[in-house]
Design a protein around this motif. Structure first.
Motif, PDB file in Angstrom:
ATOM      1  N   UNK A  38      -5.399  -5.501  39.458  1.00  0.00           N
ATOM      2  CA  UNK A  38      -5.122  -5.890  38.114  1.00  0.00           C
ATOM      3  C   UNK A  38      -6.374  -6.439  37.294  1.00  0.00           C
ATOM      4  N   UNK A  39      -6.403  -6.225  36.089  1.00  0.00           N
ATOM      5  CA  UNK A  39      -7.641  -6.640  35.128  1.00  0.00           C
ATOM      6  C   UNK A  39      -6.969  -6.883  33.672  1.00  0.00           C
ATOM      7  N   UNK A  40      -7.450  -8.224  33.317  1.00  0.00           N
ATOM      8  CA  UNK A  40      -6.906  -8.519  31.910  1.00  0.00           C
ATOM      9  C   UNK A  40      -7.804  -7.839  30.998  1.00  0.00           C
ATOM     10  N   UNK A  41      -7.189  -7.881  29.603  1.00  0.00           N
ATOM     11  CA  UNK A  41      -7.902  -7.246  28.824  1.00  0.00           C
ATOM     12  C   UNK A  41      -8.409  -8.719  27.834  1.00  0.00           C
ATOM     13  N   UNK A  42      -9.646  -8.695  27.790  1.00  0.00           N
ATOM     14  CA  UNK A  42     -10.345  -9.763  27.355  1.00  0.00           C
ATOM     15  C   UNK A  42     -11.157  -9.472  25.938  1.00  0.00           C
ATOM     16  N   UNK A  43     -11.437 -10.507  25.057  1.00  0.00           N
ATOM     17  CA  UNK A  43     -11.915 -10.093  23.776  1.00  0.00           C
ATOM     18  C   UNK A  43     -13.362  -9.667  24.067  1.00  0.00           C
ATOM     19  N   UNK A  44     -13.894 -10.145  25.157  1.00  0.00           N
ATOM     20  CA  UNK A  44     -15.235  -9.408  25.566  1.00  0.00           C
ATOM     21  C   UNK A  44     -15.575  -8.061  25.646  1.00  0.00           C
ATOM     22  N   UNK A  45     -14.351  -7.536  26.222  1.00  0.00           N
ATOM     23  CA  UNK A  45     -14.361  -5.954  26.323  1.00  0.00           C
ATOM     24  C   UNK A  45     -14.150  -5.338  24.852  1.00  0.00           C
ATOM     25  N   UNK A  46     -13.531  -6.109  23.958  1.00  0.00           N
ATOM     26  CA  UNK A  46     -13.602  -5.693  22.517  1.00  0.00           C
ATOM     27  C   UNK A  46     -14.804  -5.618  21.946  1.00  0.00           C
ATOM     28  N   UNK A  47     -15.548  -6.859  22.310  1.00  0.00           N
ATOM     29  CA  UNK A  47     -16.840  -6.987  21.680  1.00  0.00           C
ATOM     30  C   UNK A  47     -17.771  -5.762  22.196  1.00  0.00           C
ATOM     31  N   UNK A  48     -17.681  -5.329  23.498  1.00  0.00           N
ATOM     32  CA  UNK A  48     -18.462  -4.199  24.072  1.00  0.00           C
ATOM     33  C   UNK A  48     -18.183  -2.813  23.378  1.00  0.00           C
ATOM     34  N   UNK A  49     -16.714  -2.691  23.096  1.00  0.00           N
ATOM     35  CA  UNK A  49     -16.158  -1.495  22.538  1.00  0.00           C
ATOM     36  C   UNK A  49     -16.845  -1.541  20.970  1.00  0.00           C
ATOM     37  N   UNK A  50     -16.919  -2.484  20.306  1.00  0.00           N
ATOM     38  CA  UNK A  50     -17.262  -2.504  18.911  1.00  0.00           C
ATOM     39  C   UNK A  50     -18.935  -2.578  18.620  1.00  0.00           C
ATOM     40  N   UNK A  51     -19.683  -2.567  20.118  1.00  0.00           N
ATOM     41  CA  UNK A  51     -21.056  -2.666  19.715  1.00  0.00           C
ATOM     42  C   UNK A  51     -21.495  -4.160  19.594  1.00  0.00           C
ATOM     43  N   UNK A  52     -20.857  -5.278  19.634  1.00  0.00           N
ATOM     44  CA  UNK A  52     -21.286  -6.452  19.303  1.00  0.00           C
ATOM     45  C   UNK A  52     -22.137  -7.210  20.370  1.00  0.00           C
ATOM     46  N   UNK A  53     -22.179  -6.320  21.669  1.00  0.00           N
ATOM     47  CA  UNK A  53     -22.992  -7.006  22.711  1.00  0.00           C
ATOM     48  C   UNK A  53     -24.298  -6.258  23.010  1.00  0.00           C
ATOM     49  N   UNK A  54     -24.065  -4.911  23.040  1.00  0.00           N
ATOM     50  CA  UNK A  54     -25.138  -4.181  23.323  1.00  0.00           C
ATOM     51  C   UNK A  54     -24.927  -2.693  22.741  1.00  0.00           C
ATOM     52  N   UNK A  55     -26.126  -1.857  23.020  1.00  0.00           N
ATOM     53  CA  UNK A  55     -25.729  -0.599  22.651  1.00  0.00           C
ATOM     54  C   UNK A  55     -25.919   0.379  23.776  1.00  0.00           C
ATOM     55  N   UNK A  56     -25.727  -0.051  25.163  1.00  0.00           N
ATOM     56  CA  UNK A  56     -25.839   0.695  26.163  1.00  0.00           C
ATOM     57  C   UNK A  56     -24.539   1.484  26.541  1.00  0.00           C
ATOM     58  N   UNK A  57     -24.080   2.123  25.618  1.00  0.00           N
ATOM     59  CA  UNK A  57     -22.885   2.829  25.660  1.00  0.00           C
ATOM     60  C   UNK A  57     -23.234   4.363  26.662  1.00  0.00           C
ATOM     61  N   UNK A  58     -22.237   4.900  27.315  1.00  0.00           N
ATOM     62  CA  UNK A  58     -20.939   4.406  27.516  1.00  0.00           C
ATOM     63  C   UNK A  58     -20.837   3.156  28.454  1.00  0.00           C
ATOM     64  N   UNK A  59     -19.777   2.277  28.157  1.00  0.00           N
ATOM     65  CA  UNK A  59     -19.490   1.201  28.913  1.00  0.00           C
ATOM     66  C   UNK A  59     -18.273   1.511  29.631  1.00  0.00           C
ATOM     67  N   UNK A  60     -18.207   0.902  30.911  1.00  0.00           N
ATOM     68  CA  UNK A  60     -16.887   0.982  31.690  1.00  0.00           C
ATOM     69  C   UNK A  60     -16.603  -0.318  31.414  1.00  0.00           C
ATOM     70  N   UNK A  61     -15.411  -0.626  30.786  1.00  0.00           N
ATOM     71  CA  UNK A  61     -14.738  -1.673  30.355  1.00  0.00           C
ATOM     72  C   UNK A  61     -14.030  -2.685  31.466  1.00  0.00           C
ATOM     73  N   UNK A  62     -13.539  -3.799  31.218  1.00  0.00           N
ATOM     74  CA  UNK A  62     -12.950  -4.347  32.232  1.00  0.00           C
ATOM     75  C   UNK A  62     -13.653  -5.456  33.098  1.00  0.00           C
ATOM     76  N   UNK A  63     -13.352  -6.705  33.289  1.00  0.00           N
ATOM     77  CA  UNK A  63     -14.093  -7.487  33.951  1.00  0.00           C
ATOM     78  C   UNK A  63     -13.272  -8.793  34.355  1.00  0.00           C
TER      79      UNK A  63
END
Length: 361
Positions: A38-63
């Motif tokens: 199981x893995x929760x959908x956290x707002x930090x994952x949305x930050x990654x998706x939107x480029x708000x944390x970095x530009x090292x795409x592609x990201x494997x999301x979820x934490x």
């Protein structure tokens, strides 16, 4: 040898996420392969998706995840195959200046897996917070695995991996909330409600929840808020002061990461009170406060990193409290979804419809 699994990635800034094939190496020295349950959908994952944390795409999301250790590499002693674990993004080194001073919750040299997970064409993936857990199996540093009682459901346990732990820790570890304190929490999403639950657990006498959404304020009551303020309709600073004898709260926790709500938190605390920032700002945000007010009001202005938690200490304790009926972690789970539902889960998050959507595998 690599393992082929399905996972959720963000290919580029603002692009919809997609489910695709991920290649995961067998664990090397100091690494563990974990079957994610199981893995929760956290707002930090949305930050990654939107480029708000970095530009090292592609990201494997979820934490924000829990699962079972599948295999470990050489020299791993922390966990063994078959252990039920919560993944954490603070694998302390034990050697840096923070660790050597007996403050491992501030570890300045946390570590991740050395090997990289990739797409089928060899493109290297950047795992969110060094974990990447919207995937059937993930490779992490063994120190990122915290063994806990397997009696707790994975969908509940995983939430301690990030948001709920950040909130609980902001109250107990960073803010030092204790018996009889008055506490205000601004922003009642998953992190804010975690802070409310933590303040309740610590014995706070007055717990004031502040949000612009009456639905969220109702949720906050379920986690222990004694009073609520809808700041769309009322001044939260005046409201908090009125509910605390005209003084302000002993501890005010800002769980949004916005300058305007931080100012509210600053002025809503009592003299010599504490403000804890646990909401994550974006890079362009600026804060301006009269320096005389910072000096004259005294107290402490603190930031809480991951709830200043020590996973090896805090995760098992909180799991045990939940199993004893003293901490309603399961109440944070609004829905369980599949890997293909993550994009819609982000939309629900934006609309304020859920505390946590949790991917189950």
């Amino acid at each position: 040898m690599t393992i082929s699994v399905q996972g959720v990635i963000a290919r580029g800034k603002g692009e919809p996420v997609e489910v695709t094939t991920i290649l995961v190496p067998e664990p090397g020295p100091g690494e563990a392969l974990v079957t994610v349950q199981a893995c929760g959908v956290c707002h930090t994952d949305l930050h990654y998706k939107q480029g708000g944390i970095g530009e090292d795409f592609p990201y494997l999301l979820g934490h924000e995840a829990a699962g079972v250790v599948d295999a470990v590499g050489p020299d791993v002693t922390e966990v063994a195959p078959g252990d039920f674990v919560i993944l954490n993004w603070r694998a302390v080194c034990g050697r840096c200046r923070a660790c050597s001073r007996g403050r491992p919750w501030y570890c300045f040299n946390t570590h991740n897996a050395t090997q990289k997970m990739t797409l089928e064409d060899g493109t290297v993936l950047s795992p969110a917070l060094g974990i990447g857990a919207f995937v059937e199996k993930t490779l992490v540093a063994a120190g990122q695995c915290t063994k806990v009682n397997p009696a707790i459901p994975a969908a509940t346990a995983g939430l301690l991996g990030c948001g709920v732990m950040a909130g609980i820790g902001a109250a107990i570890n960073t803010g030092g909330v204790t018996r009889g304190d008055s506490v205000a929490v601004i922003g009642c999403g998953g992190v804010g409600d975690g802070a409310i639950a933590g303040a309740c657990l610590a014995g706070a006498h007055t717990i004031i929840a502040v949000d612009v959404d009456d639905r969220k304020l109702d949720w906050a009551r379920g986690f222990g808020a004694t009073h609520v303020i809808n700041s769309r309709n009322a001044d939260p600073v005046a409201g908090i002061q009125e509910l605390t004898g005209g003084f302000g709260a002993d501890v005010v926790i800002e769980a949004l990461g916005r300058p305007e709500t931080y100012k509210q938190a600053f002025y809503a605390r009592d003299l010599a009170g504490t403000v804890v920032l646990v909401g994550v700002p974006t890079p362009e945000m600026k804060l301006e406060l009269p320096l005389l007010d910072v000096f004259g009001r005294g107290g402490a202005l603190m930031s809480s990193w991951y709830g200043d938690c020590l996973p090896s200490r805090d995760f098992p304790m909180l799991v045990d409290l939940h199993l004893a009926g003293r901490l309603p972690l399961d109440t944070f789970v609004s829905e369980t979804i599949g890997l293909g539902d993550v994009e819609e889960a982000f939309a629900k998050m934006g609309r304020g419809e859920v505390l946590r959507s949790v991917v189950t595998l």
